[in-house]
Every structure is written in C-alpha cells, then in structure tokens.
Design a protein around this motif. Structure first.
Motif, PDB file in Angstrom:
ATOM      1  N   ASP A 182       0.625   6.781  -1.983  1.00 41.01           N
ATOM      2  CA  ASP A 182      -0.817   6.668  -1.807  1.00 41.01           C
ATOM      3  C   ASP A 182      -1.192   5.504  -0.899  1.00 41.01           C
ATOM      4  N   ALA A 183      -0.467   4.395  -0.997  1.00 46.33           N
ATOM      5  CA  ALA A 183      -0.736   3.267  -0.112  1.00 46.33           C
ATOM      6  C   ALA A 183      -0.444   3.639   1.340  1.00 46.33           C
ATOM      7  N   ALA A 184       0.623   4.387   1.578  1.00 47.63           N
ATOM      8  CA  ALA A 184       0.949   4.811   2.940  1.00 47.63           C
ATOM      9  C   ALA A 184      -0.133   5.720   3.510  1.00 47.63           C
ATOM     10  N   ILE A 185      -0.675   6.587   2.673  1.00 48.09           N
ATOM     11  CA  ILE A 185      -1.761   7.467   3.141  1.00 48.09           C
ATOM     12  C   ILE A 185      -2.989   6.638   3.533  1.00 48.09           C
ATOM     13  N   LEU A 186      -3.357   5.666   2.697  1.00 51.63           N
ATOM     14  CA  LEU A 186      -4.513   4.822   3.014  1.00 51.63           C
ATOM     15  C   LEU A 186      -4.298   4.084   4.334  1.00 51.63           C
ATOM     16  N   LYS A 187      -3.097   3.583   4.547  1.00 53.64           N
ATOM     17  CA  LYS A 187      -2.833   2.879   5.815  1.00 53.64           C
ATOM     18  C   LYS A 187      -2.947   3.839   6.992  1.00 53.64           C
ATOM     19  N   ASP A 188      -2.398   5.034   6.849  1.00 53.65           N
ATOM     20  CA  ASP A 188      -2.495   6.023   7.928  1.00 53.65           C
ATOM     21  C   ASP A 188      -3.952   6.362   8.241  1.00 53.65           C
ATOM     22  N   GLN A 189      -4.804   6.264   7.235  1.00 55.79           N
ATOM     23  CA  GLN A 189      -6.230   6.533   7.426  1.00 55.79           C
ATOM     24  C   GLN A 189      -6.983   5.329   7.979  1.00 55.79           C
ATOM     25  N   GLY A 190      -6.280   4.214   8.174  1.00 54.44           N
ATOM     26  CA  GLY A 190      -6.897   3.019   8.730  1.00 54.44           C
ATOM     27  C   GLY A 190      -7.624   2.156   7.717  1.00 54.44           C
ATOM     28  N   LEU A 225      -3.012   4.237 -21.680  1.00 51.64           N
ATOM     29  CA  LEU A 225      -2.857   4.970 -20.430  1.00 51.64           C
ATOM     30  C   LEU A 225      -3.901   4.547 -19.394  1.00 51.64           C
ATOM     31  N   SER A 226      -5.123   4.319 -19.836  1.00 48.70           N
ATOM     32  CA  SER A 226      -6.181   3.898 -18.913  1.00 48.70           C
ATOM     33  C   SER A 226      -5.877   2.520 -18.332  1.00 48.70           C
ATOM     34  N   LEU A 227      -5.348   1.621 -19.151  1.00 51.86           N
ATOM     35  CA  LEU A 227      -4.958   0.291 -18.662  1.00 51.86           C
ATOM     36  C   LEU A 227      -3.789   0.392 -17.690  1.00 51.86           C
ATOM     37  N   TYR A 228      -2.822   1.230 -18.018  1.00 57.48           N
ATOM     38  CA  TYR A 228      -1.696   1.431 -17.107  1.00 57.48           C
ATOM     39  C   TYR A 228      -2.183   1.898 -15.735  1.00 57.48           C
ATOM     40  N   MET A 229      -3.067   2.891 -15.732  1.00 60.61           N
ATOM     41  CA  MET A 229      -3.517   3.456 -14.468  1.00 60.61           C
ATOM     42  C   MET A 229      -4.369   2.468 -13.681  1.00 60.61           C
ATOM     43  N   ALA A 230      -5.132   1.631 -14.375  1.00 61.30           N
ATOM     44  CA  ALA A 230      -5.895   0.579 -13.690  1.00 61.30           C
ATOM     45  C   ALA A 230      -4.939  -0.418 -13.035  1.00 61.30           C
ATOM     46  N   TYR A 231      -3.864  -0.749 -13.741  1.00 64.51           N
ATOM     47  CA  TYR A 231      -2.861  -1.659 -13.186  1.00 64.51           C
ATOM     48  C   TYR A 231      -2.248  -1.082 -11.921  1.00 64.51           C
ATOM     49  N   TYR A 232      -1.942   0.210 -11.913  1.00 63.62           N
ATOM     50  CA  TYR A 232      -1.333   0.800 -10.723  1.00 63.62           C
ATOM     51  C   TYR A 232      -2.334   0.982  -9.593  1.00 63.62           C
ATOM     52  N   GLU A 233      -3.610   1.016  -9.918  1.00 55.94           N
ATOM     53  CA  GLU A 233      -4.618   0.980  -8.856  1.00 55.94           C
ATOM     54  C   GLU A 233      -4.564  -0.376  -8.154  1.00 55.94           C
ATOM     55  N   TRP A 234      -4.418  -1.446  -8.941  1.00 58.66           N
ATOM     56  CA  TRP A 234      -4.255  -2.774  -8.349  1.00 58.66           C
ATOM     57  C   TRP A 234      -2.980  -2.839  -7.519  1.00 58.66           C
ATOM     58  N   ARG A 235      -1.876  -2.280  -8.037  1.00 55.99           N
ATOM     59  CA  ARG A 235      -0.612  -2.281  -7.302  1.00 55.99           C
ATOM     60  C   ARG A 235      -0.728  -1.518  -5.985  1.00 55.99           C
ATOM     61  N   LYS A 236      -1.520  -0.466  -5.982  1.00 55.14           N
ATOM     62  CA  LYS A 236      -1.689   0.315  -4.760  1.00 55.14           C
ATOM     63  C   LYS A 236      -2.308  -0.532  -3.658  1.00 55.14           C
ATOM     64  N   TYR A 237      -3.344  -1.294  -3.991  1.00 54.40           N
ATOM     65  CA  TYR A 237      -3.989  -2.119  -2.972  1.00 54.40           C
ATOM     66  C   TYR A 237      -3.114  -3.301  -2.575  1.00 54.40           C
ATOM     67  N   ARG A 238      -2.346  -3.815  -3.507  1.00 54.34           N
ATOM     68  CA  ARG A 238      -1.401  -4.873  -3.155  1.00 54.34           C
ATOM     69  C   ARG A 238      -0.354  -4.340  -2.182  1.00 54.34           C
ATOM     70  N   ARG A 239       0.128  -3.112  -2.433  1.00 48.77           N
ATOM     71  CA  ARG A 239       1.104  -2.505  -1.521  1.00 48.77           C
ATOM     72  C   ARG A 239       0.473  -2.207  -0.166  1.00 48.77           C
ATOM     73  N   LEU A 240      -0.772  -1.760  -0.167  1.00 46.30           N
ATOM     74  CA  LEU A 240      -1.477  -1.502   1.090  1.00 46.30           C
ATOM     75  C   LEU A 240      -1.567  -2.773   1.919  1.00 46.30           C
ATOM     76  N   ALA A 241      -1.883  -3.893   1.274  1.00 44.91           N
ATOM     77  CA  ALA A 241      -1.949  -5.161   1.993  1.00 44.91           C
ATOM     78  C   ALA A 241      -0.596  -5.519   2.585  1.00 44.91           C
ATOM     79  N   ALA A 242       0.466  -5.273   1.833  1.00 44.96           N
ATOM     80  CA  ALA A 242       1.810  -5.564   2.332  1.00 44.96           C
ATOM     81  C   ALA A 242       2.160  -4.699   3.532  1.00 44.96           C
ATOM     82  N   LEU A 243       1.738  -3.446   3.517  1.00 44.94           N
ATOM     83  CA  LEU A 243       1.999  -2.564   4.643  1.00 44.94           C
ATOM     84  C   LEU A 243       1.312  -3.064   5.912  1.00 44.94           C
ATOM     85  N   TRP A 244       0.089  -3.545   5.768  1.00 41.40           N
ATOM     86  CA  TRP A 244      -0.616  -4.074   6.933  1.00 41.40           C
ATOM     87  C   TRP A 244       0.024  -5.355   7.442  1.00 41.40           C
TER      88      TRP A 244
END
Length: 247
Positions: A182-190, A225-244
């Motif tokens: 998902d982070a790679a897709i966001l980066k591809d979308q700019g 489960l809701s807390l887990y998924m919120a945590y991975y939402e944070w991880r997604k943006y952290r990974r997106l920042a790393a990709l940039w």
C-alpha cells in the motif's frame, strides 16, 4: 443446469487443501490452480480428486485470470484454500446461476480470526467477487484484486467460511506485507506524507474500524483488531516516508 467449476488458488496450502476440496464437492469440476508449491499441496489435491494446474506466481489478478483461461465451463467460483463452502451457499449458487441474469456475484465471508467469527471492524460482510459467468469478467489490480464485469452483478446472502488469521503472529506477518504494497501504491500516486498523517490517519482509522464499522460488537476482540489496524495505518505512512527518502 449450467456447469460450474470451483477453482482453488494455492501456494503451500497442505494445511487446508483437503478440507477446502471436500467443502466444494457439489461443483461439477474442482480445479486446484497452484503457484508451484513446495509442500504436499499438489499430491494431497490429486489424491482428493481435484484437477491440478500449476503456474509460477506473479500477482493475484494475473493468477486468477490465468486460472479462468484454463477452464471452459459456464461459470467459475473462486475459493481460497483457507475458505470453506457450505450447503446453504451451494444451494444459493446453483439457484442464481440457473435463474438470474447477472454475470457476476459478490460472496460474503464469515472471517474466523484467532479462532473467533468476527462480525465487526470491517470483517463482515467482507464481500469478495468470486462467482462469475465465464467470458464476462476479468480481474485487475495485483493485490486485493478487483473484478471487472461485462453486465450486471449481484450479492449473495450465504457466506463462505474464511479461516483467516490463525494467531497474532500470522496477522502481523500479513499486515507487514500489505503495508509494503500500500505504501508503494501511494508513492506511485505521488502522495507525500505530511506530519499530521502520522497522528490523524491512525486515529481516523481506529474510529472507522471500531465505531463506524462496529468493531465494538466483538468486544475486546474487536478493540484489539481496531488498534492493530490503526497501528498499521501509522506504519504505512512511516514506510511511505522512507520510500520518499530512498530507504
């Protein structure tokens, strides 16, 4: 009566394959479309009476489309190895393919997570596009693939039983995979992450899962489960920042 093939996509599914095949005996044909497993999946599938085809895996949409091209029956019903059909679902499928004009059908799922059927937080009805009239539908998007249909689509009522995440370790391994994708897709979308995304997006995601999608219906299980998924939402943006940053 229209002919129907049940297709099971597999990759190292020895744990599940026989039970999955047994739950689909009502189909006219059962095909196991295997991504070159290196466990006993193929041998077990053949012993259970399924027809087996093999193809190296590239992405989920391409795999489903190749499986579609390998059969010629009027209808195809896709099932994952960790899913199970039921008598009620079989009866409904037989009825709609004989009587209804739709060219594709979304199937709900009962997700069993950590041994418990989960009804909130986005895991029910969890519709999946799995039943399609041959020649009228294809799949697109490499992960979380989508169906494109020539004609009308419908929604079935009876669910597949999906033996989803066995335990937290299994859950976290899959979510780490989705974060990368998902982070790679966001980066591809700019999309570039903003400082507020690291706070607001996880909070919004938790509210969406636990409140809007009624994760509270499952009590502490839904809260976790809701807390887990919120945590991975944070991880997604952290990974997106790393990709940039190029890391």
């Amino acid at each position: 009566m229209p002919e129907l093939t049940a297709i099971i996509l597999t990759r190292n599914e020895a744990r599940h394959i026989v039970a999955c095949i047994d739950s689909l005996r009502w189909a006219d044909r059962i095909v196991v479309f295997d991504a070159c497993s290196d466990d006993d999946t193929v041998a077990l599938a053949e012993a259970a009476g399924a027809e087996v085809h093999q193809r190296s895996f590239d992405n989920f949409a391409a795999q489903r489309n190749a499986a579609l091209d390998s059969v010629t029956t009027d209808w195809v019903f896709f099932v994952d190895a960790d899913e199970r059909g039921t008598d009620a679902l079989a009866e409904e499928i037989r009825r709609v393919i004989a009587e209804r004009p739709e060219n594709g059908w979304h199937v709900p799922r009962h997700n069993v997570i950590f041994g418990r059927v989960t009804l909130g937080a986005g895991w029910f009805p969890d519709y999946q596009f799995r039943l399609l009239r041959h020649g009228h539908a294809r799949y697109v998007r490499p992960v979380h693939e989508l169906g494109e249909v020539d004609g009308a689509v419908g929604y079935l009522h009876n669910p597949l039983i999906h033996h989803n995440y066995r335990d937290p370790a299994h859950f976290h391994a899959k979510q780490r995979f989705y974060v990368e994708h998902d982070a790679a897709i966001l980066k591809d979308q700019g999309v570039r992450p903003k400082p507020r995304n690291f706070v607001l997006q996880p909070l919004r995601h938790f509210w969406w899962r636990f409140v809007t999608l009624k994760g509270y219906r499952d009590g502490l299980h839904g809260l976790r489960l809701s807390l887990y998924m919120a945590y991975y939402e944070w991880r997604k943006y952290r990974r997106l920042a790393a990709l940039w940053r190029g890391s």
